[in-house]
Design a protein around this motif. Structure first.
Motif, PDB file in Angstrom:
ATOM      1  N   ILE A   1       2.339 -10.819  11.476  1.00 45.25           N
ATOM      2  CA  ILE A   1       2.805 -10.922  12.858  1.00 45.25           C
ATOM      3  C   ILE A   1       2.001 -11.944  13.647  1.00 45.25           C
ATOM      4  O   ILE A   1       2.559 -12.680  14.476  1.00 45.25           O
ATOM      5  N   VAL A   2       0.690 -12.014  13.400  1.00 52.39           N
ATOM      6  CA  VAL A   2      -0.176 -12.846  14.240  1.00 52.39           C
ATOM      7  C   VAL A   2      -0.785 -14.012  13.465  1.00 52.39           C
ATOM      8  O   VAL A   2      -0.609 -15.176  13.832  1.00 52.39           O
ATOM      9  N   VAL A   3      -1.497 -13.724  12.383  1.00 51.59           N
ATOM     10  CA  VAL A   3      -2.331 -14.741  11.732  1.00 51.59           C
ATOM     11  C   VAL A   3      -1.490 -15.863  11.138  1.00 51.59           C
ATOM     12  O   VAL A   3      -1.708 -17.055  11.430  1.00 51.59           O
TER      13      VAL A   3
ATOM     14  N   PRO B   1      -7.542   6.682   4.460  1.00 49.27           N
ATOM     15  CA  PRO B   1      -7.827   5.669   5.485  1.00 49.27           C
ATOM     16  C   PRO B   1      -7.764   4.238   4.970  1.00 49.27           C
ATOM     17  O   PRO B   1      -7.393   3.325   5.710  1.00 49.27           O
ATOM     18  N   ASN B   2      -8.134   4.031   3.702  1.00 48.89           N
ATOM     19  CA  ASN B   2      -8.078   2.670   3.143  1.00 48.89           C
ATOM     20  C   ASN B   2      -6.647   2.141   3.114  1.00 48.89           C
ATOM     21  O   ASN B   2      -6.395   0.982   3.445  1.00 48.89           O
ATOM     22  N   ARG B   3      -5.715   3.001   2.717  1.00 49.76           N
ATOM     23  CA  ARG B   3      -4.321   2.588   2.634  1.00 49.76           C
ATOM     24  C   ARG B   3      -3.759   2.292   4.025  1.00 49.76           C
ATOM     25  O   ARG B   3      -3.023   1.315   4.227  1.00 49.76           O
ATOM     26  N   ALA B   4      -4.124   3.131   4.992  1.00 48.93           N
ATOM     27  CA  ALA B   4      -3.648   2.908   6.360  1.00 48.93           C
ATOM     28  C   ALA B   4      -4.215   1.612   6.927  1.00 48.93           C
ATOM     29  O   ALA B   4      -3.490   0.819   7.561  1.00 48.93           O
ATOM     30  N   ALA B   5      -5.513   1.365   6.712  1.00 52.53           N
ATOM     31  CA  ALA B   5      -6.130   0.146   7.226  1.00 52.53           C
ATOM     32  C   ALA B   5      -5.547  -1.097   6.562  1.00 52.53           C
ATOM     33  O   ALA B   5      -5.304  -2.121   7.219  1.00 52.53           O
ATOM     34  N   LEU B   6      -5.305  -1.032   5.253  1.00 51.81           N
ATOM     35  CA  LEU B   6      -4.735  -2.180   4.544  1.00 51.81           C
ATOM     36  C   LEU B   6      -3.315  -2.460   5.022  1.00 51.81           C
ATOM     37  O   LEU B   6      -2.932  -3.630   5.201  1.00 51.81           O
ATOM     38  N   SER B   7      -2.526  -1.413   5.242  1.00 52.47           N
ATOM     39  CA  SER B   7      -1.157  -1.602   5.739  1.00 52.47           C
ATOM     40  C   SER B   7      -1.168  -2.224   7.128  1.00 52.47           C
ATOM     41  O   SER B   7      -0.384  -3.135   7.430  1.00 52.47           O
ATOM     42  N   THR B   8      -2.069  -1.750   7.994  1.00 56.21           N
ATOM     43  CA  THR B   8      -2.185  -2.319   9.339  1.00 56.21           C
ATOM     44  C   THR B   8      -2.605  -3.778   9.276  1.00 56.21           C
ATOM     45  O   THR B   8      -2.097  -4.625  10.031  1.00 56.21           O
ATOM     46  N   LEU B   9      -3.527  -4.092   8.384  1.00 57.62           N
ATOM     47  CA  LEU B   9      -3.993  -5.466   8.236  1.00 57.62           C
ATOM     48  C   LEU B   9      -2.866  -6.381   7.773  1.00 57.62           C
ATOM     49  O   LEU B   9      -2.746  -7.525   8.241  1.00 57.62           O
TER      50      LEU B   9
ATOM     51  N   ALA C   1      -8.491  -6.002  15.549  1.00 56.76           N
ATOM     52  CA  ALA C   1      -8.651  -4.564  15.322  1.00 56.76           C
ATOM     53  C   ALA C   1      -8.304  -3.763  16.567  1.00 56.76           C
ATOM     54  O   ALA C   1      -7.649  -2.714  16.481  1.00 56.76           O
ATOM     55  N   VAL C   2      -8.697  -4.253  17.737  1.00 56.80           N
ATOM     56  CA  VAL C   2      -8.390  -3.553  18.987  1.00 56.80           C
ATOM     57  C   VAL C   2      -6.886  -3.543  19.248  1.00 56.80           C
ATOM     58  O   VAL C   2      -6.308  -2.532  19.655  1.00 56.80           O
ATOM     59  N   ILE C   3      -6.240  -4.687  18.995  1.00 52.26           N
ATOM     60  CA  ILE C   3      -4.802  -4.786  19.259  1.00 52.26           C
ATOM     61  C   ILE C   3      -4.003  -3.847  18.360  1.00 52.26           C
ATOM     62  O   ILE C   3      -3.078  -3.160  18.809  1.00 52.26           O
TER      63      ILE C   3
ATOM     64  N   LEU D   1      -1.311 -19.875  12.346  1.00 54.41           N
ATOM     65  CA  LEU D   1      -1.712 -20.938  11.421  1.00 54.41           C
ATOM     66  C   LEU D   1      -0.574 -21.932  11.200  1.00 54.41           C
ATOM     67  O   LEU D   1      -0.805 -23.146  11.119  1.00 54.41           O
ATOM     68  N   GLY D   2       0.666 -21.428  11.105  1.00 45.04           N
ATOM     69  CA  GLY D   2       1.812 -22.309  10.939  1.00 45.04           C
ATOM     70  C   GLY D   2       2.023 -23.222  12.127  1.00 45.04           C
ATOM     71  O   GLY D   2       2.292 -24.426  11.976  1.00 45.04           O
ATOM     72  N   ILE D   3       1.871 -22.669  13.339  1.00 43.32           N
ATOM     73  CA  ILE D   3       2.021 -23.475  14.555  1.00 43.32           C
ATOM     74  C   ILE D   3       0.925 -24.538  14.629  1.00 43.32           C
ATOM     75  O   ILE D   3       1.182 -25.700  14.972  1.00 43.32           O
TER      76      ILE D   3
END
Length: 357
Positions: free
Chosen positions: A71-73, A57-65, A39-41, A77-79
């Protein structure tokens, strides 16, 4: 008097309830911490998307998630999955005798005779070294295999942990400012001090996670690539090992490519060994020496030696999460002392020490 007793009793009850609540959440501390880190990143992206989506705000938070997920999760997990698969394959080769660390040592000892004299000075026999190398390799690979089996048996728990992390990340992204205001109101440290502490928490978390993950992925990819080009077995395994070791500043990936280059020299592959040494020192080392100060040291404003020691200590205490927690604790330590020196350690403290006239 009664009011004082009631106040102390309430504070004691508050502390007790808080400790018990922390114990209730103990099984989920890893998911909670990484939810806060993600969340901080991605909070700056969340703010930009809020201006795009407007009062949604829900749509923005879901898009960010979703962006954080891809990009990260998912890459991490694949590596991790590739690492486990390669590790299991390596263990099977050790168990079947296709890979024998003792034979590797014999080839190195034959190529570099001075090793015999060096071992003799410490009263160590080559047989002891061969036995210890074989034992270490088998133990390490067996541990990896057991961990892989444990992950397979606890797949549901692992998936639940990731799901809880993503679930919490959504609400931290959406309600982050409100949660921060509540924390600042609840903590009795003073709004200005709390603002500095939360700011430092965000800076260090963003810098260490973003910086170390980027450096790890770059060094792991570069190391795996050169191992593949030189025909060294298990390039994915060693690339992921270098990625994990690169979390340790200064030494990192050299703990893999340097011994392999020595083995290549020992077996007569002088060209491949020279290529690996040059590539490791210049290309892989350059990624660490250039990217890490830019992404980690500069943003955290921590000296390089403090980043090194806090990272090693954090990993020793907290495991893989320690590569973030270590520098974070070090940064908060410096901030607290800076606030103390600025606000409390003034000339008034030494008023009594002034000479009497």
């Amino acid at each position: 008097m009664r009011e004082s007793i009631e106040r102390r009793s309430f504070i004691l009850a508050l502390a007790l309830v808080s400790v018990v609540f922390a114990l209730v959440l103990k099984p989920f501390w890893g998911a909670i911490f990484w939810a806060c880190a993600v969340a901080v990143i991605f909070f700056p992206l969340q703010e930009k998307l809020k201006s795009v989506f407007g009062d949604k705000p829900n749509r923005a938070a879901l898009s960010t998630l979703m962006v954080a997920l891809f990009i990260v999760v998912l890459p991490v997990l694949g590596i991790a999955y590739s690492f486990v698969q390669e590790g299991l394959s390596f263990y099977q080769k050790l168990d079947s005798g296709k890979v024998n660390p003792g034979e590797f040592f014999e080839e190195i000892r034959t190529a570099f005779p001075f090793i015999n004299d060096l071992l003799a000075q410490f009263d160590i026999t080559p047989a002891d070294v061969r036995e210890r190398l074989s034992s270490f390799a088998v133990t390490a690979s067996r541990m990896l295999a057991e961990q892989a089996l444990s992950i397979g048996q606890n797949t549901f728990a692992f998936i639940m942990s990731v799901a809880l992390m993503l679930y919490l990340t959504f609400f931290l992204l959406r309600d982050g400012k409100q949660i921060l205001q509540v924390l600042m109101k609840a903590l009795p440290l003073g709004d200005e001090r709390e603002r500095k502490l939360f700011q430092k928490f965000a800076e260090v978390t963003r810098a260490t996670v973003k910086g170390n993950i980027v450096v790890a992925m770059v060094q792991g990819a570069l190391g795996g690539l050169i191992f593949w080009l030189l025909g060294i077995p298990g390039p994915i395994l060693w690339g992921v090992v270098m990625a994990f070791l690169s979390l340790i500043p200064a030494v990192g990936a050299s703990l893999v490519w340097l011994p392999v280059s020595v083995y290549l020299f020992a077996t007569g592959s002088w060209i491949a060994g020279a290529i690996l040494v040059a590539y490791g020192a210049i290309v892989i080392g350059l990624a660490d020496n250039v990217l890490r100060p830019l992404l980690v040291g500069r943003d955290t404003k921590l000296p390089d030696y403090l980043v090194l020691f806090s990272t090693l200590g954090g990993i020793a205490l907290f495991g893989i999460t320690g590569f973030v927690l270590g520098p974070l604790i070090a940064a908060l330590f410096l901030v607290f002392w800076q606030l103390f020196m600025t606000e409390f350690n003034t000339s008034d403290v030494y008023e009594d020490d002034k000479p009497q006239r």
